[in-house]
Structure formats: structure tokens, C-alpha cells
Design an enzyme around this catalytic site. Structure first.
Site, short mmCIF file in Angstrom:
data_model
loop_
_atom_site.label_atom_id
_atom_site.label_comp_id
_atom_site.label_asym_id
_atom_site.label_seq_id
_atom_site.Cartn_x
_atom_site.Cartn_y
_atom_site.Cartn_z
N GLY A 239 1.02 -1.36 -0.05
CA GLY A 239 -0.19 -0.07 -0.13
C GLY A 239 0.89 1.27 0.07
O GLY A 239 2.00 1.45 -0.62
N SER A 240 0.27 2.30 0.42
CA SER A 240 1.03 3.69 0.18
C SER A 240 2.11 3.53 1.60
O SER A 240 1.86 2.97 2.52
CB SER A 240 -0.01 4.82 0.67
N GLY A 244 2.72 2.05 5.29
CA GLY A 244 3.81 1.36 5.83
C GLY A 244 4.49 2.23 7.13
O GLY A 244 4.76 1.40 7.87
N GLU A 261 5.89 -3.30 0.72
CA GLU A 261 5.73 -3.11 -0.73
C GLU A 261 4.91 -1.95 -0.95
O GLU A 261 3.66 -1.76 -0.92
CB GLU A 261 4.82 -4.32 -1.48
N CYS A 295 1.66 0.78 -8.98
CA CYS A 295 3.02 1.16 -8.13
C CYS A 295 4.04 1.55 -8.97
O CYS A 295 4.88 2.27 -8.73
CB CYS A 295 3.41 0.21 -6.78
#
Ligand code: NAD
Length: 506
Positions: A239-240, A244, A261, A295
Site C-alpha cells: 500500500g501507500s 507502511g 511493498e 505502483c
């Protein structure tokens, strides 16, 4: 399958696809299944509570006790069967991805194909979870390492790859002997229900325990349960960067493992020796495909000053031909943004770029005619005088900033001067330039390509990025090691007890 009565044609189509996939009717609840194609909420879907999330972890932890002792090649039978089911249902699952995430069918079915590919990879991997044997310094001793299942793997995933990221994690985790609790994006519950159903069916078909996979629907509050629970040995979070940043310290505080990721801000350098025709094709797919919501989307173009005008002209021409619209219409290449927030982020970013002296060469405007709650945009091409703060941010929308350079060293400096480090590319006809880009002082990203764009990775390689992208690696190569624990074993088959380093203790 369901008694749900709906007059919305997309809702009816979604229900038909779920039916074809054998997914039980979604239980009504607070979560709305929504389509970005029209912005309509199709029907309500149950959301799990944090207590449900805890129970799911408990069930997965219990299933792990048995699963870890099943031989890896036998565990692979579930993944092999999942791959078969995915081949059978490729179009239906791809159809759901289109309805829920707004991808054009070619990309949606491509995402399902990626799942099939990773299943094949994982099946082969099940016979290759190799440990090493090292020479022991002591006579009559054997020194080796063995790899063991880790435990429960928590998977938190993003909306934009609603099924592939799950498959990357789940196929590998299952052959490694782990069990999985999946918390998908709250924006894509239907594809999640479909994947969960197919996996459970695969397990039953081969006589394995379906409890090896658990699904938890809902938002960040349920993700947080996975983050904080010490039974979750590995948290794989996609995700963003802010997500994270929120989860990583909490997992670290309990000494859990994280596989992150996160966001990217991917760039391509185009040198004067590049094949511009090929570069244009690669750039347009990477920058405008999936409406800029990958991404690995290309967000920055760093072009040698001598070819900048020509390349921008050709790109503007190609952008002008891109058909934006309902992704189910043949010929459409750019579907909708996922939601209003994505659209607002795009317009705000463009305003900031213009305030910084940027010139919008093409696109950046909303395409009307799809209803007030659907957000379609023309991909934007923006020439920037410098790499200002907005260019260094990831805006999850189709904006390609164009910067110019004179020396390759400057281009590489510009390239690396962002906080993210996911994917990168150079378009060049010169091997020396390509090698310079791939060298230790070249691109600082986890993915560095030559003469192809930044997006569209194959599953055989390790996928992930550096810096704020989080450092995780998933999918191919030796990424499986993140899903297992390593034990170093020393076996003495002599009758003596020599100590390491020649130490005498007598
Ligand atoms: P997001 O960060 O809003 O949400 C991702 C997931 O995290 C969702 O399931 C959400 O519910 C969960 N979540 C959010 N906050 C959380 C918290 N505090 N605790 C636990 N869970 C939490 O991202 P998104 O909008 O769905 O996806 C777009 C972003 O994902 C982009 O930044 C994109 O670059 C990134 N992404 C990265 C990769 C990669 O492999 N590097 C792949 C796909 C998407």
C-alpha cells in the site's frame, strides 16, 4: 446463488460473475461493493469486526500446526489446483477486477494470468526450498542450514492489484508451509471473496485443510489486528508509504517480521541514442496504463535536452490518441480513477506543478459523461523546469512529469533524488549508458530496466523496492526466504567433541 435483486446492470453483472465463480452471495453489511466505472455502490457487503480478525488469526494459527508438517511438494497440490481453477475462471475473475478496480479487460485478465504464473512458480519452488551445506572446520562434523515454515502470514493488500498481490503472497506462503490471513483493500471486497472461495475449493479438491486460508474484510482497523498480533509471524503489507509508516514500527515493536511493498515514484531516463519509437510505446504504456494507478507507473521522464522537444511532441501525439472511458468498451485504453480522492489528488498535484512553473502539454482534465461519482481523466503530460517537491511525491494518478538533463550523471542524480525506490528504466542505444544506469552508482531502485518501461514485471524476478518503498521482495527468485525461518545445524558424527575456533575447555 443469491436472492439479491438489483436493477443496476453493473451490479447484476457482478452478481452473475460471482455466481459463475461459485462464490456464495455476499452477506449484507456496512461495506459497500462499489464500481469506479459509474461510481455506484453495487450492493452492501459484510465487514468483519476486529474480533472476527482475531478469530481468523486463531484459526490460521491452529491450521499451521498441521500444515507445517505436510511435505512441501504435497502442499503444492493446493497451489497447483488453484492455478487450474484460475485458468478455468480467468475471464470471470478478470471481469470482476474490471468492475471493482476499473482496469481494462486486457490488464484485468493479465492480472489473473500473473496469478497463474506465480502458482506455477510456487509449485516448482516446492521442490527447491534449498538449504546449503557448508564445510565444517571440525573433523567428523556436518554444517548445514534448513528452512522451516514460519507461521501465520498476514497479507494486507492495496486496491490496484486486488488479486495478483494476494496470489504472490499466498502461493509462495502455502508451499513454504505457512497459513495466510488476508485483509484485502476495503475497495475490492468482491475479488477478495472470489479468490478466497477459489483457494478454499482448491484445498478441498486435493484433500487439504481449507482453514489454511482466512479472509478478513474491512478497513485499516482490521489490518491493525494483524499488525499487532504476535501470532502473525510475517506481515506482508502492500500500500501507500503512510500505511507502511504506520504499520512497520508496530510490527518491529513486537519483533515480528515485515515485508513492505509501498509507493513508488518511478522514472525513465531517455538518452539521445534511444530508439524513440520504442521509447514512446514503452513510456505511454507505463505512464497511462491502469490510469496511472500502478505502483510501478512511470511518473517522471528525464530526457536529454537535445531530444526533449521531439520526444514530448511524439508523446503528446500518442496521448491525444488514448481513448479514455468505460473500461468494458472495446478500444478504451484508460479506465477510471478509483475514487474522488484520487481525482482530487491529481488536480491538486497539477495545480502545484503549474505554480512551480510547470506547463501542461497534454491532458489533466476530467472526462465527463459517466455520472457525478465516476472520475475519468485524460492522462497528463507536464514539462517541469525542475524536480520540485510535488514531483518528488507519488500522486496515484496518470501524471507524467518531464525533466531535461545535459549529462548522464546529472540525469542519474535527478533520478535518485526522490524518497521512493521502486522501479526505473533507461532508454538508450548505447551499452555504456545502459551499464552506467545499472551499476552500483546508477539507479537506486529495486527494479532497473533497459529499453522497456517501469511497469509490467514478470513473476520470475524478485519484486520490490528500496528507500520508502520499504525494502521488501515478493514473487520470484529467492523471495520465498522471507516466508520461512532458517535453522543452522551442526551435526557431530565423530566420537570426539572438538570446539569451534580450536578452543580447549578441559
Ligand atoms: P492504502 O495504503 O490506502 O491501503 C492499502 C491497504 O492498507 C488497505 O488494505 C488498507 O485497508 C490497509 N491499511 C491502511 N492503513 C492501515 C493501517 N494503519 N493499519 C493496517 N492496515 C492499513 O493504499 P491503496 O490506496 O489501496 O493503494 C495505493 C498505494 O499502494 C500506492 O501508494 C501504491 O504505490 C501502493 N502499492 C504498492 C505496491 C508495491 O508492490 N510496492 C503494489 C500496489 C500498490
Amino acid at each position: 446463488m443469491t436472492d439479491t435483486v438489483t436493477t443496476d446492470p453493473i451490479a447484476a453483472r457482478a452478481l452473475g460473475l460471482l455466481d459463475a465463480l461459485g462464490v456464495p452471495a455476499p452477506e449484507p453489511g456496512e461495506l459497500g461493493a462499489r464500481t469506479p466505472i459509474t461510481g455506484a455502490v453495487l450492493f452492501p457487503v459484510r465487514t468483519d469486526s476486529p474480533a472476527d480478525a482475531e478469530s481468523a488469526i486463531e484459526r490460521a494459527a491452529h491450521a499451521f500446526r498441521g500444515w507445517r508438517t505436510v511435505p512441501a511438494p504435497v502442499r503444492a497440490a493446493v497451489v497447483r489446483r488453484l492455478g487450474e481453477l484460475l485458468v478455468t475462471h480467468r475471464e470471470e475473475l478478470g471481469g470482476l477486477v474490471t468492475l471493482e478496480a476499473g482496469k481494462i479487460p486486457a490488464e484485468a485478465v493479465g492480472e489473473v494470468q500473473e496469478m497463474v504464473d506465480v502458482c506455477e512458480f510456487a509449485v516448482g519452488l516446492s521442490r527447491q526450498l534449498y538449504g546449503r551445506t557448508m564445510p565444517s572446520e571440525r573433523p567428523g562434523h556436518r554444517l548445514l542450514e534448513t528452512w522451516h515454515p514460519l507461521g501465520v502470514v498476514g497479507v494486507i493488500s492495496a486496491f490496484n492489484f486486488p488479486v495478483a498481490v494476494w496470489a504472490w503472497n499466498t502461493a509462495i506462503a502455502l508451499v513454504c508451509g505457512d497459513t495466510v490471513v488476508w485483509k484485502p483493500s476495503e475497495l475490492t471486497p468482491l475479488t477478495a471473496l472470489a479468490c478466497h472461495t477459489l483457494l478454499r475449493r482448491a484445498a478441498r479438491d486435493v484433500g487439504a485443510d481449507p482453514e489454511v486460508h482466512q479472509l478478513v474484510l474491512g478497513g485499516a482497523e482490521n489490518g491493525a489486528v494483524l499488525v499487532d498480533d504476535p501470532r502473525v509471524a510475517l506481515l506482508s503489507a502492500t500500500g501507500s508509504v503512510p500505511m507502511g509508516r504506520a504499520v512497520a514500527p508496530r510490527v518491529a515493536a513486537r519483533f515480528g517480521r515485515c515485508l513492505l511493498e509501498l509507493g513508488g515514484n518511478n522514472a525513465a531516463v531517455v538518452t539521445p541514442s534511444a530508439d524513440l519509437e520504442l521509447a514512446v510505446r514503452g513510456i505511454v504504456f507505463a505512464a497511462a496504463g491502469t490510469a496511472g494507478q500502478r505502483c510501478t507507473t512511470l511518473r517522471r521522464l528525464i530526457v536529454h535536452r537535445s531530444i526533449a522537444d521531439e520526444l514530448v511532441g511524439r508523446l503528446a501525439g500518442a496521448y491525444g490518441q488514448l481513448r479514455v472511458g468505460d473500461p468494458t468498451d472495446p478500444g478504451v485504453l484508460v479506465g477510471p480513477l478509483i475514487h474522488e480522492r484520487g481525482y482530487r489528488a491529481m488536480t491538486a498535484a497539477l495545480e502545484r506543478a503549474v505554480a512551480d512553473g510547470g506547463e501542461i502539454v497534454s491532458g489533466g482534465t476530467r472526462v465527463d459523461g459517466f455520472g457525478p461519482d465516476a472520475y475519468y481523466v485524460r492522462p497528463a503530460l507536464v514539462r517541469m523546469p525542475a524536480q520540485t517537491a510535488i514531483v518528488r511525491e507519488e500522486t496515484f494518478a496518470p501524471i507524467l512529469y518531464v525533466l531535461t538533463y545535459d549529462e548522464l550523471d546529472t540525469a542519474i542524480e535527478l533520478h535518485n533524488a526522490v524518497p521512493q525506490g521502486l522501479s526505473s528504466a533507461i532508454f538508450t542505444g548505447e551499452q555504456r549508458e545502459a551499464e552506467r544506469f545499472l551499476a552500483a552508482d546508477g539507479s537506486d531502485c529495486g527494479i532497473a530496466n533497459v529499453n522497456i518501461g517501469t511497469s509490467g514485471a514478470e513473476i520470475g524476478g524478485a519484486f520490490g523496492g528500496e528507500k520508502q518503498t520499504g525494502g521488501g521482495r515478493e514473487s520470484g527468485s529467492d523471495s520465498w526466504k522471507a516466508y520461512m525461518r532458517r535453522a543452522t545445524n551442526t551435526v557431530n558424527y565423530s566420537t570426539e567433541l572438538p570446539l569451534a575456533q580450536g578452543i580447549r575447555f578441559e
